[in-house]
Design a protein around this motif. Structure first.
Motif, PDB file in Angstrom:
ATOM      1  N   ALA A 195     -24.485  -4.268   9.734  1.00 45.96           N
ATOM      2  CA  ALA A 195     -25.216  -4.011  10.624  1.00 45.96           C
ATOM      3  C   ALA A 195     -25.526  -4.991  11.449  1.00 45.96           C
ATOM      4  CB  ALA A 195     -26.178  -4.278   9.792  1.00 45.96           C
ATOM      5  N   GLU A 196     -26.235  -4.624  12.827  1.00 45.91           N
ATOM      6  CA  GLU A 196     -26.981  -5.799  13.639  1.00 45.91           C
ATOM      7  C   GLU A 196     -27.670  -6.165  12.900  1.00 45.91           C
ATOM      8  OE1 GLU A 196     -27.501  -4.233  18.063  1.00 45.91           O
ATOM      9  OE2 GLU A 196     -27.464  -2.983  16.496  1.00 45.91           O
ATOM     10  N   PRO A 197     -27.303  -7.858  12.870  1.00 46.34           N
ATOM     11  CA  PRO A 197     -28.693  -8.509  12.073  1.00 46.34           C
ATOM     12  C   PRO A 197     -30.140  -8.592  13.105  1.00 46.34           C
ATOM     13  CG  PRO A 197     -26.559 -10.335  11.710  1.00 46.34           C
ATOM     14  CD  PRO A 197     -26.505  -8.119  12.376  1.00 46.34           C
ATOM     15  N   LEU A 198     -30.153  -8.436  14.343  1.00 47.89           N
ATOM     16  CA  LEU A 198     -31.444  -8.418  14.946  1.00 47.89           C
ATOM     17  C   LEU A 198     -30.176  -7.554  16.400  1.00 47.89           C
ATOM     18  CD1 LEU A 198     -32.877 -11.316  17.096  1.00 47.89           C
ATOM     19  CD2 LEU A 198     -32.467  -9.023  18.173  1.00 47.89           C
ATOM     20  N   GLN A 199     -30.785  -6.429  16.198  1.00 48.13           N
ATOM     21  CA  GLN A 199     -30.614  -5.347  16.776  1.00 48.13           C
ATOM     22  C   GLN A 199     -30.922  -5.323  18.462  1.00 48.13           C
ATOM     23  OE1 GLN A 199     -32.227  -2.234  14.033  1.00 48.13           O
ATOM     24  NE2 GLN A 199     -30.353  -1.272  14.212  1.00 48.13           N
ATOM     25  N   CYS A 219     -23.726  -4.880  -1.569  1.00 50.84           N
ATOM     26  CA  CYS A 219     -22.403  -5.452  -1.039  1.00 50.84           C
ATOM     27  C   CYS A 219     -21.822  -5.850  -2.501  1.00 50.84           C
ATOM     28  CB  CYS A 219     -22.524  -6.538  -0.416  1.00 50.84           C
ATOM     29  SG  CYS A 219     -22.908  -5.683   1.028  1.00 50.84           S
ATOM     30  N   ALA A 220     -23.127  -6.747  -3.573  1.00 49.71           N
ATOM     31  CA  ALA A 220     -22.595  -7.661  -4.796  1.00 49.71           C
ATOM     32  C   ALA A 220     -22.049  -6.187  -6.393  1.00 49.71           C
ATOM     33  CB  ALA A 220     -23.479  -8.111  -5.186  1.00 49.71           C
ATOM     34  N   ARG A 221     -23.329  -5.262  -5.738  1.00 46.71           N
ATOM     35  CA  ARG A 221     -23.388  -4.293  -6.788  1.00 46.71           C
ATOM     36  C   ARG A 221     -22.290  -2.768  -6.924  1.00 46.71           C
ATOM     37  NH1 ARG A 221     -27.235  -0.376  -5.437  1.00 46.71           N
ATOM     38  NH2 ARG A 221     -25.226   1.072  -4.494  1.00 46.71           N
ATOM     39  N   THR A 222     -21.710  -3.239  -5.482  1.00 50.71           N
ATOM     40  CA  THR A 222     -20.216  -2.056  -5.428  1.00 50.71           C
ATOM     41  C   THR A 222     -18.995  -2.485  -4.447  1.00 50.71           C
ATOM     42  OG1 THR A 222     -21.062  -1.467  -3.080  1.00 50.71           O
ATOM     43  CG2 THR A 222     -21.921  -0.237  -4.420  1.00 50.71           C
ATOM     44  N   GLY A 223     -18.933  -4.291  -4.074  1.00 50.69           N
ATOM     45  CA  GLY A 223     -18.156  -5.130  -3.845  1.00 50.69           C
ATOM     46  C   GLY A 223     -17.788  -4.535  -1.715  1.00 50.69           C
ATOM     47  N   ALA A 224     -19.235  -3.497  -2.007  1.00 53.45           N
ATOM     48  CA  ALA A 224     -18.369  -3.231  -0.256  1.00 53.45           C
ATOM     49  C   ALA A 224     -18.705  -4.601   0.461  1.00 53.45           C
ATOM     50  CB  ALA A 224     -20.190  -2.132   0.144  1.00 53.45           C
ATOM     51  N   LEU A 225     -17.930  -4.277   1.544  1.00 55.81           N
ATOM     52  CA  LEU A 225     -17.741  -5.917   2.334  1.00 55.81           C
ATOM     53  C   LEU A 225     -19.552  -5.454   3.392  1.00 55.81           C
ATOM     54  CD1 LEU A 225     -13.605  -4.922   3.507  1.00 55.81           C
ATOM     55  CD2 LEU A 225     -14.539  -6.959   1.682  1.00 55.81           C
ATOM     56  N   LEU A 226     -18.830  -6.173   4.174  1.00 53.21           N
ATOM     57  CA  LEU A 226     -20.162  -6.398   5.497  1.00 53.21           C
ATOM     58  C   LEU A 226     -20.038  -6.974   6.296  1.00 53.21           C
ATOM     59  CD1 LEU A 226     -22.687  -6.690   6.607  1.00 53.21           C
ATOM     60  CD2 LEU A 226     -23.580  -9.007   5.399  1.00 53.21           C
ATOM     61  N   ILE A 227     -19.904  -5.856   7.277  1.00 54.70           N
ATOM     62  CA  ILE A 227     -19.680  -6.625   8.939  1.00 54.70           C
ATOM     63  C   ILE A 227     -21.180  -6.867   9.231  1.00 54.70           C
ATOM     64  CG2 ILE A 227     -17.690  -5.427  11.216  1.00 54.70           C
ATOM     65  CD1 ILE A 227     -16.793  -3.171   9.059  1.00 54.70           C
ATOM     66  N   ALA A 228     -20.630  -8.050  10.054  1.00 54.07           N
ATOM     67  CA  ALA A 228     -22.316  -8.117  10.390  1.00 54.07           C
ATOM     68  C   ALA A 228     -21.652  -7.900  12.273  1.00 54.07           C
ATOM     69  CB  ALA A 228     -22.668  -9.550   9.936  1.00 54.07           C
ATOM     70  N   ASP A 229     -22.382  -7.074  12.982  1.00 61.91           N
ATOM     71  CA  ASP A 229     -22.066  -7.029  14.472  1.00 61.91           C
ATOM     72  C   ASP A 229     -23.125  -7.795  14.973  1.00 61.91           C
ATOM     73  OD1 ASP A 229     -21.013  -6.340  17.279  1.00 61.91           O
ATOM     74  OD2 ASP A 229     -21.999  -4.376  16.791  1.00 61.91           O
ATOM     75  N   GLU A 230     -22.349  -8.697  15.749  1.00 62.41           N
ATOM     76  CA  GLU A 230     -23.320  -9.950  16.075  1.00 62.41           C
ATOM     77  C   GLU A 230     -22.897 -10.125  17.907  1.00 62.41           C
ATOM     78  OE1 GLU A 230     -25.262 -13.051  15.202  1.00 62.41           O
ATOM     79  OE2 GLU A 230     -25.497 -12.847  12.633  1.00 62.41           O
ATOM     80  N   VAL A 231     -21.787  -9.007  18.127  1.00 55.04           N
ATOM     81  CA  VAL A 231     -21.632  -8.931  19.747  1.00 55.04           C
ATOM     82  C   VAL A 231     -22.923  -9.318  20.456  1.00 55.04           C
ATOM     83  CG1 VAL A 231     -21.338  -7.483  21.828  1.00 55.04           C
ATOM     84  CG2 VAL A 231     -19.768  -7.313  19.416  1.00 55.04           C
ATOM     85  N   GLN A 232     -24.444  -9.101  20.519  1.00 56.05           N
ATOM     86  CA  GLN A 232     -25.277  -9.216  21.239  1.00 56.05           C
ATOM     87  C   GLN A 232     -25.507 -10.483  20.962  1.00 56.05           C
ATOM     88  OE1 GLN A 232     -28.799  -6.992  23.249  1.00 56.05           O
ATOM     89  NE2 GLN A 232     -26.862  -5.944  23.114  1.00 56.05           N
ATOM     90  N   CYS A 233     -26.064 -10.443  19.266  1.00 47.75           N
ATOM     91  CA  CYS A 233     -26.362 -11.255  18.774  1.00 47.75           C
ATOM     92  C   CYS A 233     -26.551 -12.405  18.432  1.00 47.75           C
ATOM     93  CB  CYS A 233     -28.222 -11.043  17.222  1.00 47.75           C
ATOM     94  SG  CYS A 233     -27.699 -10.343  16.250  1.00 47.75           S
ATOM     95  N   GLY A 234     -24.603 -13.218  18.330  1.00 45.19           N
ATOM     96  CA  GLY A 234     -24.412 -13.845  18.248  1.00 45.19           C
ATOM     97  C   GLY A 234     -24.415 -15.041  18.734  1.00 45.19           C
ATOM     98  N   LEU A 235     -23.237 -16.028  18.236  1.00 42.32           N
ATOM     99  CA  LEU A 235     -23.344 -16.886  19.767  1.00 42.32           C
ATOM    100  C   LEU A 235     -24.270 -18.205  19.593  1.00 42.32           C
ATOM    101  CD1 LEU A 235     -20.129 -14.683  21.364  1.00 42.32           C
ATOM    102  CD2 LEU A 235     -19.676 -17.177  19.500  1.00 42.32           C
ATOM    103  N   GLY A 236     -24.660 -17.804  19.134  1.00 41.42           N
ATOM    104  CA  GLY A 236     -26.184 -19.267  19.158  1.00 41.42           C
ATOM    105  C   GLY A 236     -27.530 -18.688  19.883  1.00 41.42           C
TER     106      GLY A 236
END
Ligand SMILES: Cc1ncc(COP(=O)(O)O)c(C=O)c1O
Length: 406
Positions: A195-199, A219-236
């Motif tokens: 997921a993109e935290p901010l699309q 994630c807690a229930r199933t163990g699924a990993l979380l990938i945060a796609d912050e290519v656009q919204c990340g890095l400040g």
């Protein structure tokens, strides 16, 4: 500020491209030759206020003196050695990214889509190493993750995916606004949620706290990993290092790119220790990934970011929001204003493309996403005077398209 040695004929540039460059981009008919700060200059010398910054890449603006000097110095010393050997910069940049994100390990690549590919691969690798292979991925409607086959498989827009089918199996798309749908879709077979935290491309939509809570629960229930796609919204970009932390998310992986090199192509996938522990020599690689030039640029960007630029982004973000809300108050065509820091979307009640063209005519660079959204991604260094000028030009562009507003 700068001079150019050659000035190109725009018509000839466009003609030559149309004959020899694969026609995958519908470009605006303008040829840029140089830049300075938040401004670009075309072949005739006309200046434009750049509120798109190469789609979120030119974080330090154009011809930033420190970045320019660092790149030139690095070019004169050593550009590239491959990942066969050590060089002094990868570890330094990785340590800084780890400090910012809380994720201790980094894989360097050259673009956002490669950072997503790496994350998808290591989601599989993690489950393979555990001896309980999982391959299913849950992704969100409106999500955009890139154009390579893995990233494309988890990108929502059917228009991008259809011509390249079959893509990866096992991808389920769920509403980006319905926590219950997400909770139902994530099972014990889900390797990861991406997921993109901010699309961004999907129209500048921050995830709600309720969606974030559902992701945490799933994630807690199933163990699924979380990938945060912050290519656009990340890095400040939103005034905090990563938007996922603002939502209370603790991703196992974060994909980054765009702003990181300030214009030098560099991407980075960040990993939690438990995912990194699954990696073995030879699992993944990139000839260019994390070379000296890329790392030197990233080093300058990260140093600027943590020496006051991120605080500036947070402050200027409130000015941008206020300016956009003033513009919105004058134009009923704007139905929503969304964003933070230096990523903003104006939702219109009609197609946004004509406004983008009208803004270009007036010397303002913005773009359109999701048909009806005007997107602004100014450089992080944008100042109050730039914001005021943007508001004047945007107001005029909206008025010209609607024939209203003054
Ligand atoms: C969230 C997100 N992920 C991935 C990508 C792909 O990045 P790149 O174009 O550098 O491959 C983009 C590009 O817009 C993006 O916004």
């Amino acid at each position: 500020m700068q001079t150019t040695e050659t000035t190109h004929n725009s018509g000839e540039v466009i003609k030559l491209e149309s004959e020899h460059v694969l026609q995958t981009y519908r470009r605006a008919p303008v040829v840029f030759e140089r830049g300075s700060g938040c401004r670009l200059f075309d072949a005739s010398g006309r200046g434009y206020l750049d509120f798109i910054s190469g789609i979120g890449v030119s974080s330090l603006g154009h011809a930033h003196p420190r970045l320019t000097a660092a790149i030139a110095a690095q070019a004169g010393q050593l550009l590239h050695t491959s990942n066969l050997y050590f060089h002094p910069l990868q570890g330094e940049v990785a340590a800084k990214l780890a400090e910012l994100s809380g994720l201790p390990r980094v894989f360097f690549c050259n673009s956002g889509t490669e950072a997503v590919e790496a994350s998808l691969k290591f989601a599989r690798r993690y489950w393979f190493s555990k001896g309980t292979p999982r391959t299913a991925v849950v992704s969100l409607q409106r999500g955009f993750h890139g154009r390579t086959m893995g990233a494309l498989s988890v990108t929502w827009d059917e228009h991008y995916r259809a011509p390249f089918s079959p893509l990866l199996d096992g991808v389920t798309f769920v509403s980006n606004t319905d926590p219950a749908e997400l909770l139902a879709a994530v099972t014990d077979e889900t390797a990861a949620i991406i997921a993109e935290p901010l699309q961004g491309e999907g129209g500048v939509h921050p995830l709600s706290l309720e969606m974030a809570a559902a992701i945490r629960t799933a994630c807690a229930r199933t163990g699924a990993l979380l990938i945060a796609d912050e290519v656009q919204c990340g890095l400040g970009r939103t005034g905090v290092p990563f938007y996922s932390s603002k939502l209370g998310l603790q991703p196992d992986m974060i994909s980054t790119g765009k702003a990181l090199g300030g214009g030098v192509p560099v991407g980075a996938a960040l990993f939690s220790q438990r995912v990194a522990d699954a990696a073995s020599f030879g699992d993944h690689g990139s000839t260019y990934g994390g070379n000296l030039l890329a790392c030197r640029a990233a080093q300058v960007f990260l140093d600027e970011l943590t020496s006051g630029l991120m605080a500036h982004v947070a402050e200027i973000g409130t000015e941008i929001e206020a300016a956009l809300r003033r513009v919105a108050a004058r134009h009923s065509t704007i139905v929503d204003v969304r964003g933070a820091g230096v990523i903003w979307g104006l939702e219109l009640d009609r197609p946004a493309a004509p406004v983008v063209d009208a803004a270009l005519e007036r010397g303002l660079l913005i773009n359109r996403t999701a048909d009806t959204v005007l997107r602004l991604l100014p450089p992080y260094i944008v100042d109050s005077a730039d914001v005021n000028q943007m508001a004047v030009l945007l107001d005029a562009a909206l008025a010209a398209v609607k024939g209203e507003g003054s």
